[in-house]
Write a protein that holds these residues in place. Structure first.
Motif, PDB file in Angstrom:
ATOM      1  N   HIS A 172       0.738  -1.250  -0.024  1.00  0.00           N
ATOM      2  CA  HIS A 172       0.082   0.023   0.184  1.00  0.00           C
ATOM      3  C   HIS A 172       0.846   1.323   0.110  1.00  0.00           C
ATOM      4  O   HIS A 172       0.579   2.251  -0.754  1.00  0.00           O
ATOM      5  CB  HIS A 172      -0.869  -0.079   1.134  1.00  0.00           C
ATOM      6  CG  HIS A 172      -2.134   1.013   1.171  1.00  0.00           C
ATOM      7  ND1 HIS A 172      -1.918   2.099   1.519  1.00  0.00           N
ATOM      8  CD2 HIS A 172      -3.363   0.968   0.824  1.00  0.00           C
ATOM      9  CE1 HIS A 172      -3.200   2.987   1.420  1.00  0.00           C
ATOM     10  NE2 HIS A 172      -4.019   2.116   0.790  1.00  0.00           N
ATOM     11  N   GLN A 173       1.829   1.318   0.705  1.00  0.00           N
ATOM     12  CA  GLN A 173       2.736   2.545   0.848  1.00  0.00           C
ATOM     13  C   GLN A 173       3.400   2.616  -0.508  1.00  0.00           C
ATOM     14  O   GLN A 173       3.754   3.729  -0.922  1.00  0.00           O
ATOM     15  CB  GLN A 173       3.949   2.164   1.757  1.00  0.00           C
ATOM     16  CG  GLN A 173       3.222   2.144   3.247  1.00  0.00           C
ATOM     17  CD  GLN A 173       4.460   1.702   4.146  1.00  0.00           C
ATOM     18  OE1 GLN A 173       5.462   1.124   4.077  1.00  0.00           O
ATOM     19  NE2 GLN A 173       4.298   2.124   5.486  1.00  0.00           N
ATOM     20  N   ALA A 174       3.721   1.662  -1.381  1.00  0.00           N
ATOM     21  CA  ALA A 174       4.201   1.723  -2.735  1.00  0.00           C
ATOM     22  C   ALA A 174       3.207   2.118  -3.678  1.00  0.00           C
ATOM     23  O   ALA A 174       3.561   2.430  -4.872  1.00  0.00           O
ATOM     24  CB  ALA A 174       4.759   0.237  -3.118  1.00  0.00           C
ATOM     25  N   GLY A 175       1.977   2.380  -3.141  1.00  0.00           N
ATOM     26  CA  GLY A 175       1.077   2.953  -4.243  1.00  0.00           C
ATOM     27  C   GLY A 175       0.365   1.932  -5.268  1.00  0.00           C
ATOM     28  O   GLY A 175       0.381   2.372  -6.267  1.00  0.00           O
ATOM     29  N   MET A 176       0.115   0.758  -4.830  1.00  0.00           N
ATOM     30  CA  MET A 176      -0.364  -0.295  -5.341  1.00  0.00           C
ATOM     31  C   MET A 176      -1.867  -0.543  -5.303  1.00  0.00           C
ATOM     32  O   MET A 176      -2.400  -0.152  -4.351  1.00  0.00           O
ATOM     33  CB  MET A 176       0.224  -1.754  -5.249  1.00  0.00           C
ATOM     34  CG  MET A 176       1.841  -1.887  -5.554  1.00  0.00           C
ATOM     35  SD  MET A 176       2.437  -3.537  -4.891  1.00  0.00           S
ATOM     36  CE  MET A 176       4.099  -3.322  -5.314  1.00  0.00           C
ATOM     37  N   MET A 177      -2.300  -0.565  -6.300  1.00  0.00           N
ATOM     38  CA  MET A 177      -3.900  -1.041  -6.274  1.00  0.00           C
ATOM     39  C   MET A 177      -4.106  -2.408  -5.973  1.00  0.00           C
ATOM     40  O   MET A 177      -3.873  -3.438  -6.821  1.00  0.00           O
ATOM     41  CB  MET A 177      -4.633  -0.590  -7.600  1.00  0.00           C
ATOM     42  CG  MET A 177      -4.694   0.633  -7.834  1.00  0.00           C
ATOM     43  SD  MET A 177      -6.229   1.581  -7.048  1.00  0.00           S
ATOM     44  CE  MET A 177      -7.396   1.314  -7.900  1.00  0.00           C
ATOM     45  N   ILE A 178      -4.481  -2.748  -4.627  1.00  0.00           N
ATOM     46  CA  ILE A 178      -4.432  -4.034  -4.138  1.00  0.00           C
ATOM     47  C   ILE A 178      -5.631  -4.789  -4.177  1.00  0.00           C
ATOM     48  O   ILE A 178      -6.780  -4.305  -3.652  1.00  0.00           O
ATOM     49  CB  ILE A 178      -4.095  -4.235  -2.442  1.00  0.00           C
ATOM     50  CG1 ILE A 178      -2.534  -3.366  -2.746  1.00  0.00           C
ATOM     51  CG2 ILE A 178      -3.822  -5.425  -2.184  1.00  0.00           C
ATOM     52  CD1 ILE A 178      -2.078  -2.973  -1.350  1.00  0.00           C
ATOM     53  N   GLU A 179      -5.642  -6.068  -4.542  1.00  0.00           N
ATOM     54  CA  GLU A 179      -6.816  -6.864  -4.567  1.00  0.00           C
ATOM     55  C   GLU A 179      -6.630  -8.218  -3.710  1.00  0.00           C
ATOM     56  O   GLU A 179      -5.619  -8.797  -4.079  1.00  0.00           O
ATOM     57  CB  GLU A 179      -7.068  -7.243  -5.833  1.00  0.00           C
ATOM     58  CG  GLU A 179      -8.444  -8.272  -6.030  1.00  0.00           C
ATOM     59  CD  GLU A 179      -8.646  -8.913  -7.210  1.00  0.00           C
ATOM     60  OE1 GLU A 179      -9.896  -8.390  -7.910  1.00  0.00           O
ATOM     61  OE2 GLU A 179      -7.942  -9.574  -8.203  1.00  0.00           O
ATOM     62  N   ILE A 180      -7.493  -8.424  -2.888  1.00  0.00           N
ATOM     63  CA  ILE A 180      -7.148  -9.636  -1.899  1.00  0.00           C
ATOM     64  C   ILE A 180      -8.279 -10.530  -2.210  1.00  0.00           C
ATOM     65  O   ILE A 180      -9.375 -10.408  -2.056  1.00  0.00           O
ATOM     66  CB  ILE A 180      -7.354  -9.104  -0.335  1.00  0.00           C
ATOM     67  CG1 ILE A 180      -6.280  -8.127  -0.169  1.00  0.00           C
ATOM     68  CG2 ILE A 180      -7.004 -10.311   0.561  1.00  0.00           C
ATOM     69  CD1 ILE A 180      -6.529  -7.114   1.069  1.00  0.00           C
ATOM     70  N   LEU A 181      -7.515 -12.125  -2.292  1.00  0.00           N
ATOM     71  CA  LEU A 181      -8.527 -13.133  -2.629  1.00  0.00           C
ATOM     72  C   LEU A 181      -8.421 -13.795  -1.173  1.00  0.00           C
ATOM     73  O   LEU A 181      -7.711 -14.414  -0.866  1.00  0.00           O
ATOM     74  CB  LEU A 181      -8.157 -13.988  -3.548  1.00  0.00           C
ATOM     75  CG  LEU A 181      -7.995 -13.398  -5.114  1.00  0.00           C
ATOM     76  CD1 LEU A 181      -7.724 -14.548  -6.222  1.00  0.00           C
ATOM     77  CD2 LEU A 181      -9.154 -12.425  -5.456  1.00  0.00           C
ATOM     78  N   THR A 182      -9.817 -14.057  -0.684  1.00  0.00           N
ATOM     79  CA  THR A 182      -9.821 -14.602   0.668  1.00  0.00           C
ATOM     80  C   THR A 182     -11.236 -15.501   0.647  1.00  0.00           C
ATOM     81  O   THR A 182     -12.206 -15.094   0.030  1.00  0.00           O
ATOM     82  CB  THR A 182      -9.879 -13.457   1.792  1.00  0.00           C
ATOM     83  OG1 THR A 182     -10.094 -13.960   2.981  1.00  0.00           O
ATOM     84  CG2 THR A 182     -10.878 -12.497   1.416  1.00  0.00           C
ATOM     85  N   ASN A 183     -11.092 -16.336   1.810  1.00  0.00           N
ATOM     86  CA  ASN A 183     -12.250 -17.058   1.997  1.00  0.00           C
ATOM     87  C   ASN A 183     -13.056 -16.343   3.100  1.00  0.00           C
ATOM     88  O   ASN A 183     -14.467 -16.753   3.387  1.00  0.00           O
ATOM     89  CB  ASN A 183     -12.039 -18.527   2.489  1.00  0.00           C
ATOM     90  CG  ASN A 183     -11.228 -18.535   3.859  1.00  0.00           C
ATOM     91  OD1 ASN A 183     -11.371 -17.733   4.548  1.00  0.00           O
ATOM     92  ND2 ASN A 183     -10.438 -19.676   3.949  1.00  0.00           N
TER      93      ASN A 183
END
Length: 409
Positions: A172-183
């Motif tokens: 997040h600090q690196a400025g990424m658009m983050i998607e998390i795949l989770t149950n």
């Protein structure tokens, strides 16, 4: 200002960090040959001329206010007011990569370990092992260095990894658009809710395995799976987080498809459906036993556009290994989650090892094994690495080949 919509799913309100101060409101970044501005959790963005991107870089370094043209664009696209705010606090402005090789997207399998034991999982073995935290953080730094902007964290179950919060914060600090795949089973935990509120992800994708505890627990072979998932989704949506449900359809829950759709509707979150199961990435056929009749749709195997490299045919259209790559828990980079031949050991080779990845990917897209000599090459759009694992699993031709039961020449 020249603006344009960036095609991303989901649209949710922006959360702020503790004390009401957002970490940043939007991200400005190079993306291949473009310069874009996006906002986590939102479907709209802006395409920026090079001169405007350069202006933001300069203002970011000098601590100057957000320019009026960006204030106007942000108001139109995201209904936020950045007037009077400094670029270095309101925006995450990413500098162009100076690496010899660049990529815009990556997925990271932080750990194969999982607290569920689903029959249909594409991971044949799920050991809980991987890099130590310092190396995980070093890996994220390398991904940022080569320009990774769209970043997916997956598993196993990523939220059970004790290093997940630190890895997520670094990305997040690196400025990424983050998607998390989770149950979703850990999503209600206060420290995770707080983490995502303070540093909003672009999307949290939760798998839905049934509309009732009996069905979901049976499919996942885990007591309490449904209850914990449901609590996690409710906690995340109550916190304003960008949740999406993926309805997983198998022979165990096919009778509850309508009920699962209704449940997703009651939770007021966007949904997708996934009913085409595949063998494990090592070619073991086990997951195919969970395939629901009537949901066998091999179109998901197809590439998006025809290729242009002669005998290799349409398989060459896939960007895996060229603009995108996957990293496993040990830091091994491959073209994707399925095509794992000849991995690049990022922790040993560093980012220069990625210079070899395009050729490795191209080799895996060649027609080999059961596809050798097929007379229908010129029209085939089937992903070769996926076709190979179906062939290794001895699956029926119609389950993975766009030409059905027609026999190759």
């Amino acid at each position: 200002m020249r603006t344009g919509a960036i095609t991303v799913d989901a649209s949710h309100s922006r959360s702020t960090a503790e004390g009401g101060q957002a970490m940043y409101e939007a991200i400005v970044s190079p993306q291949e040959d473009l310069f874009v501005a996006v906002r986590p959790g939102h479907s709209k963005g802006m395409s920026l001329p090079a001169a405007y991107y350069a202006e933001l870089l300069d203002r970011n370094e000098a601590g100057l206010p957000v320019p009026d043209w960006f204030v106007d664009g942000a108001r139109r696209q995201w209904t936020i007011d950045l007037a009077g705010q400094r670029v270095d606090t309101a925006l995450a402005v990413r500098s162009p990569s100076t690496a010899a090789v660049t990529y815009s997207r990556a997925t990271y399998e932080i750990n194969k370990g999982c607290n569920f034991s689903c029959e249909h999982c594409y991971l044949e073995l799920r050991p809980f092992e991987g890099l130590a935290l310092p190396d995980k953080l070093r890996l994220i730094d390398m991904l940022a260095e080569v320009g990774v902007f769209w970043f997916q964290i997956t598993g196993g179950e990523p939220l059970i990894d004790p290093d997940f919060p630190a890895v997520y914060e670094r990305a997040h600090q690196a400025g990424m658009m983050i998607e998390i795949l989770t149950n979703g089973s850990r999503l209600s935990r206060p420290h995770l809710v707080s983490l995502f509120q303070n540093r909003p992800p672009h999307r949290i994708v939760v798998s839905l395995y049934g509309a009732s505890p009996a069905t979901a627990d049976r499919l996942t072979r885990t007591k309490g799976a449904f209850t914990n998932m449901h609590a996690g989704v409710r906690a995340a949506t109550a916190a304003g987080l960008p949740v999406q449900l993926t309805i997983i359809i198998t022979r165990h829950n096919v009778d509850e498809v309508d009920a699962m759709r209704a449940l997703a509707g009651s939770l007021n979150v966007p949904t997708k459906e996934y009913g085409m199961l595949s063998p494990t990435y090592t070619g073991a056929p086990g997951p195919l036993d969970a395939q629901a009749p009537g949901f066998l749709d091999a179109s998901f195997l197809e590439s998006a556009a025809p290729g242009a490299l002669g005998d290799a045919g349409a398989f060459d259209s896939c960007p895996a290994g060229h603009t995108f790559f996957h990293v496993d828990p040990h830091g091994l980079a491959t073209m994707c989650k399925i095509g794992r031949d000849n991995p690049v050991h990022l922790m040993a080779e560093g980012i220069d090892g990625l210079l070899r990845l395009p050729a490795i990917a191209d080799a895996q897209m060649l027609r080999t094994g059961g596809c050798t000599g097929c007379s229908l090459t010129s029209t085939c759009r089937v992903c070769r690495p996926l076709a190979r694992i179906y062939q290794e699993a001895k699956a029926p031709l119609h389950s993975y080949c766009q030409h059905g039961e027609r026999t190759p020449a």
